[in-house]
Motif scaffolding. Structure first.
Motif, PDB file in Angstrom:
ATOM      1  N   VAL A   2      -3.733   6.523  -1.321  1.00  0.00           N
ATOM      2  CA  VAL A   2      -4.964   6.776  -2.029  1.00  0.00           C
ATOM      3  C   VAL A   2      -6.183   5.897  -2.862  1.00  0.00           C
ATOM      4  CG1 VAL A   2      -4.828   7.215  -4.594  1.00  0.00           C
ATOM      5  CG2 VAL A   2      -5.828   9.191  -2.787  1.00  0.00           C
ATOM      6  N   ASP A   3      -6.433   4.655  -2.834  1.00  0.00           N
ATOM      7  CA  ASP A   3      -7.212   4.150  -3.516  1.00  0.00           C
ATOM      8  C   ASP A   3      -7.446   2.672  -2.672  1.00  0.00           C
ATOM      9  OD1 ASP A   3      -8.079   5.542  -5.753  1.00  0.00           O
ATOM     10  OD2 ASP A   3      -6.212   4.167  -7.025  1.00  0.00           O
ATOM     11  N   TYR A   4      -5.771   2.174  -1.981  1.00  0.00           N
ATOM     12  CA  TYR A   4      -6.637   0.775  -1.441  1.00  0.00           C
ATOM     13  C   TYR A   4      -7.956   1.440   0.065  1.00  0.00           C
ATOM     14  CZ  TYR A   4      -6.244  -2.532   2.056  1.00  0.00           C
ATOM     15  OH  TYR A   4      -5.594  -3.532   3.396  1.00  0.00           O
ATOM     16  N   GLN A   5      -7.644   2.204   1.032  1.00  0.00           N
ATOM     17  CA  GLN A   5      -8.752   2.242   1.645  1.00  0.00           C
ATOM     18  C   GLN A   5      -9.948   2.286   1.359  1.00  0.00           C
ATOM     19  OE1 GLN A   5      -7.679   4.347   5.266  1.00  0.00           O
ATOM     20  NE2 GLN A   5      -9.478   4.194   6.200  1.00  0.00           N
ATOM     21  N   PRO A   6     -10.492   2.947   0.539  1.00  0.00           N
ATOM     22  CA  PRO A   6     -11.990   3.062   0.106  1.00  0.00           C
ATOM     23  C   PRO A   6     -12.400   1.970  -0.713  1.00  0.00           C
ATOM     24  CG  PRO A   6     -10.196   4.703  -1.311  1.00  0.00           C
ATOM     25  CD  PRO A   6      -9.998   4.080  -0.268  1.00  0.00           C
ATOM     26  N   PHE A   7     -11.235   1.309  -1.849  1.00  0.00           N
ATOM     27  CA  PHE A   7     -11.551   0.560  -1.828  1.00  0.00           C
ATOM     28  C   PHE A   7     -11.562  -1.538  -1.568  1.00  0.00           C
ATOM     29  CE2 PHE A   7      -9.585  -3.469  -4.049  1.00  0.00           C
ATOM     30  CZ  PHE A   7     -10.594  -4.329  -4.948  1.00  0.00           C
ATOM     31  N   TYR A   8     -10.912  -0.914  -0.872  1.00  0.00           N
ATOM     32  CA  TYR A   8     -10.595  -2.760   0.005  1.00  0.00           C
ATOM     33  C   TYR A   8     -11.952  -2.515   1.392  1.00  0.00           C
ATOM     34  CZ  TYR A   8      -9.040  -7.013   1.931  1.00  0.00           C
ATOM     35  OH  TYR A   8      -8.749  -8.122   2.565  1.00  0.00           O
ATOM     36  N   LEU A   9     -11.124  -1.918   1.639  1.00  0.00           N
ATOM     37  CA  LEU A   9     -11.797  -1.782   3.247  1.00  0.00           C
ATOM     38  C   LEU A   9     -13.080  -1.014   2.786  1.00  0.00           C
ATOM     39  CD1 LEU A   9      -9.031  -0.226   5.806  1.00  0.00           C
ATOM     40  CD2 LEU A   9      -9.553  -2.316   5.569  1.00  0.00           C
ATOM     41  N   GLY A  10     -13.485   0.050   2.025  1.00  0.00           N
ATOM     42  CA  GLY A  10     -14.628   0.896   1.920  1.00  0.00           C
ATOM     43  C   GLY A  10     -15.241  -0.236   1.052  1.00  0.00           C
TER      44      GLY A  10
ATOM     45  N   THR B 152       0.507  -0.874  -0.012  1.00  0.00           N
ATOM     46  CA  THR B 152       0.157  -0.184   0.217  1.00  0.00           C
ATOM     47  C   THR B 152       0.634   1.345   0.270  1.00  0.00           C
ATOM     48  OG1 THR B 152      -0.129  -0.370   2.380  1.00  0.00           O
ATOM     49  CG2 THR B 152      -1.155  -1.073   1.296  1.00  0.00           C
ATOM     50  N   GLU B 153       2.459   1.426   0.034  1.00  0.00           N
ATOM     51  CA  GLU B 153       2.701   2.308  -0.171  1.00  0.00           C
ATOM     52  C   GLU B 153       3.061   2.903  -1.701  1.00  0.00           C
ATOM     53  OE1 GLU B 153       3.635   3.944   2.430  1.00  0.00           O
ATOM     54  OE2 GLU B 153       2.804   2.511   3.532  1.00  0.00           O
ATOM     55  N   ASP B 154       3.180   3.934  -2.092  1.00  0.00           N
ATOM     56  CA  ASP B 154       3.034   4.674  -3.317  1.00  0.00           C
ATOM     57  C   ASP B 154       4.959   4.669  -3.586  1.00  0.00           C
ATOM     58  OD1 ASP B 154       0.692   4.712  -4.075  1.00  0.00           O
ATOM     59  OD2 ASP B 154       0.633   6.623  -3.203  1.00  0.00           O
ATOM     60  N   GLU B 155       5.408   4.658  -4.764  1.00  0.00           N
ATOM     61  CA  GLU B 155       7.407   4.740  -5.250  1.00  0.00           C
ATOM     62  C   GLU B 155       6.984   4.563  -6.539  1.00  0.00           C
ATOM     63  OE1 GLU B 155       9.181   0.449  -4.569  1.00  0.00           O
ATOM     64  OE2 GLU B 155       8.296   0.963  -2.505  1.00  0.00           O
TER      65      GLU B 155
ATOM     66  N   LEU C 213       1.830  -9.346 -10.146  1.00  0.00           N
ATOM     67  CA  LEU C 213       1.340  -8.858  -9.013  1.00  0.00           C
ATOM     68  C   LEU C 213       1.418  -7.334  -9.458  1.00  0.00           C
ATOM     69  CD1 LEU C 213       3.295 -10.409  -6.176  1.00  0.00           C
ATOM     70  CD2 LEU C 213       1.204 -10.964  -7.026  1.00  0.00           C
ATOM     71  N   HIS C 214       0.051  -6.904  -9.524  1.00  0.00           N
ATOM     72  CA  HIS C 214       0.080  -5.305  -9.924  1.00  0.00           C
ATOM     73  C   HIS C 214      -0.185  -4.396  -8.832  1.00  0.00           C
ATOM     74  CE1 HIS C 214      -2.303  -2.048 -11.975  1.00  0.00           C
ATOM     75  NE2 HIS C 214      -2.328  -2.185 -13.255  1.00  0.00           N
TER      76      HIS C 214
END
Length: 467
Positions: A71-79, A45-48, A65-66
């Protein structure tokens, strides 16, 4: 032979035969049998600045592995995935926490996955998309010119129209699902619910389990997921695990053990299971010191409030029950809140006289099948199974219970502990026979056969044969 291209949220560890998680284990077996590509999230979940897909070849499988932007992880996965779709599809509309930015991120991540996958596809591939994280992915691949056959399999339940309608974007999701050639479900109930939603929320032509929408014909059917029975039996009875089991049994004061193995999730019915165990000890005091209950519940999505609440509830319940019933040499409930390796779980299942698989709602629940496979056929244990687990459709020889009825569960627990060996053997023989018949290889073969030629596929007769 066409390549199999699997898409799922996480890519399993193909080098680890003892990995846990129903989807990871089942898909690992399927793709290793045939070979191909396994495409999923890289877990980071870290941006590089230079972050891109990681590609590796393991045997006959290429893993890709994509990334997903932080910024998208929380609203996509947890949200959207786990605060909207997961509770809704498990019939818990009261726990849905919908926000528009959750949905926007869900669609954005699916677009990114479609962009990342499309360069790796060939025209004759069989693309197999898994689970609720990627329902719109097939439609997005079509928009990018993908002419391959694309199938979708939902590992969790599919709700009826009156519940599905609570999703603000339900029509868009239904129309996206109809861009798949094959839509697979765990049970007949799920297939029926899907057909009812197609009829109510789309303009598709419906002919039984076939649907025509925007020039594409889709077929829906149930493909009950299974396990590798022989591999699990070997794990359960291996020499190393037999030594562990013997040591484990020597340390038990109680003669018998009941076991539950579940991710820590409100859908699994663990609090009611604890309450039913307490009720059993109250109603049948002669069981005191003769039985203990081992609950293994690895952590899951602890950043979501409902999951933290259930953890607190289980810790409170186990403490209260042990405080009420325990003695100096006997602890009624042992509650383990961490992951346990699959080979160790196999041994624990074999050692336990009763398995409690009592979800409020579940897509399938492979622990039920693993417990049956792990048993000694000469002295098998008893499976207590919720009527609302997908496995109940094909395992009526288990003791089927209503997980909302604590009194009924308490009586069933007592019945399981006191069941005569002849009845245990008879039930187990049929359950094992059917678990073999609907194993992971059959699941893969049936779905791939349908996806290879959906036009010729004959949808399932609504019955389960023991053989």
């Amino acid at each position: 032979m066409s390549r199999l291209v699997v898409v799922s949220n996480r890519v399993g560890d193909l080098r680890n035969p003892a990995q846990t998680g129903g989807l990871a284990v089942a898909v690992s077996e399927a793709i290793k049998d045939r070979g191909g590509i396994w495409f999923g999230w890289d877990g980071n979940t870290e941006d590089e600045a230079d972050r891109s897909a990681t590609i590796e070849t393991i045997g006959n499988v290429q893993t890709i592995l994509h990334p997903i932007a932080s910024v998208d992880y929380q609203p996509f996965y947890l949200g959207f995935a786990n605060s909207v779709l997961w509770p809704l599809f498990h019939y818990r509309a009261d726990l849905v926490r919908y926000q528009q930015d959750y949905y926007d991120a869900y669609m954005r991540v699916n677009e990114q996955f479609a962009d990342g996958l499309i360069p790796h596809l060939r025209g004759d591939d069989l693309v197999w998309v898994h689970d609720y994280h990627f329902m719109p992915l097939g439609a997005m691949l079509r928009e990018r010119g993908c002419g391959a056959k694309i199938g979708f399999f939902l590992h969790i339940p599919f709700p009826p129209p009156d519940i599905f309608a609570a999703l603000p974007n339900h029509q868009t999701i239904m129309e996206a699902l109809l861009q798949y050639d094959v839509i697979g479900f765990q049970t007949f109930t799920d297939v029926t619910n899907f057909r009812r939603c197609v009829e109510e929320f789309t303009q598709a032509e419906v002919n039984g389990e076939r649907f025509r929408f925007n020039g594409r014909v889709s077929v829906a059917d149930r493909f009950p997921i299974g396990i590798d029975v022989e591999a699990f039996q070997k794990m359960a009875s291996s020499k190393a695990e037999a030594l562990f089991s013997e040591k484990f049994r020597r340390n038990l004061v109680a003669d018998k053990q009941m076991i539950g193995v579940d991710r820590l999730d409100y859908s699994k019915g663990i609090p009611a299971r604890f309450q039913a165990f307490s009720q059993m000890l109250t109603r049948y005091p002669e069981l005191s010191k003769t039985v203990s209950f081992l609950q293994i519940a690895p952590p899951s999505r602890e950043d979501i409030g409902a999951y933290a609440e259930i953890r607190d509830e289980l810790e409170r319940l186990s403490g209260t029950i042990n405080g009420t019933f325990a003695d100096f040499d006997w602890t009624p409930i042992r509650y383990i809140h961490r992951s346990v390796s699959r080979d160790r779980l196999a041994a624990l299942l074999r050692t336990s006289q009763v398995a409690l698989v009592t979800p409020m709602r579940d897509g399938m629940n492979l622990v039920a099948k693993e417990y049956v496979a792990a048993q000694d056929p000469e002295d098998p244990g008893v499976l207590v199974l919720s009527r609302f687990a997908g496995a109940a459709e094909e395992m009526p020889e288990a003791l089927l219970i209503n997980p909302f009825d604590v009194d009924e569960m308490a009586d069933a627990f007592n019945q399981a502990l006191n069941m005569p060996i002849e009845e245990r053997r008879e039930r187990h023989e049929i359950l094992l026979q059917r678990t073999r018949a609907f194993d992971v290889h059959t699941w893969q073969e049936r779905f791939v056969a349908c996806l290879s030629d959906p036009g010729a596929w004959q949808t399932s007769i609504k019955t389960y044969d023991a053989a």
